[in-house]
Write a protein that holds these residues in place. Sequence first.
Motif: not given
Length: 261
Positions: A11-15, A19-21, A34-39
Amino acid sequence: MSGLTVRELHDLPDLEAVDSLFSRIWGAGPGGSPMGVEQMRALSHAGNYVAGAYADGRLVGATVAFFAAPVGQALHSHVTGALPGHAAGLALKRHQRAWALDRGLSRITWTYDPLVRRNAHFNLTKLGARPVEYLTGFYGPMDDAINGGDDTDRALCSWELSDPAVVAAAASAPLPVTVPDGAVTALAARDGLPVTGRLDAPALLVEVPPDIEALRRTDPGAAKAWRLALREVLGGLLATGATVTGFDDRTSYVVVRDTTP
């Protein structure tokens, strides 16, 4: 690892939390993870592996991996980040291994900076993975808090999931390290700088500095000297078919050369 929960993320909120971490761990600004939400969203939706480790409901580690060649056999773990003090990295790798085995995979690969002692100890001693290739400047320039603008040389690790040593490591204890009789020092630290020794012996010890990340901040010249020395010594040995068999005393790679005529 008691109290830790590891689960797949979709789910997007988890991803977004991952990303923030990652941005926090890598010391990057907005958009510098190093790895964005979209990827992550695309990889997860396509059936690849995105997972997080939680301590008391708080995200303390995450990892992203995707299927790799040989098709149906391998997973490549692209990025893993974890906050200290929770053993989240080990929990994530064990979860990742179980996930891969459930899908009939036999190998997980990843890259790491071979100059970082704690990562070498973790990968080789705690997990039983082995560096199989030295990759020079693999990611190009990266000026984050971890890489500090240094060349992004990487060791490619191979984790053979059903190897008896890996099975034993996954079950509990770190692997014992055996240094062959007569092993000689191929690279050593002296007054903070690398000193190259013999490279022609059957068994060799290749030392890395105690804290390369601190050295990049306090003495960039010394850090560069270590990068070039390890590239020449460890990179050269792997390129000629030598095998890394362990990481001794949290300081040195144990390397065995094939001296068969």
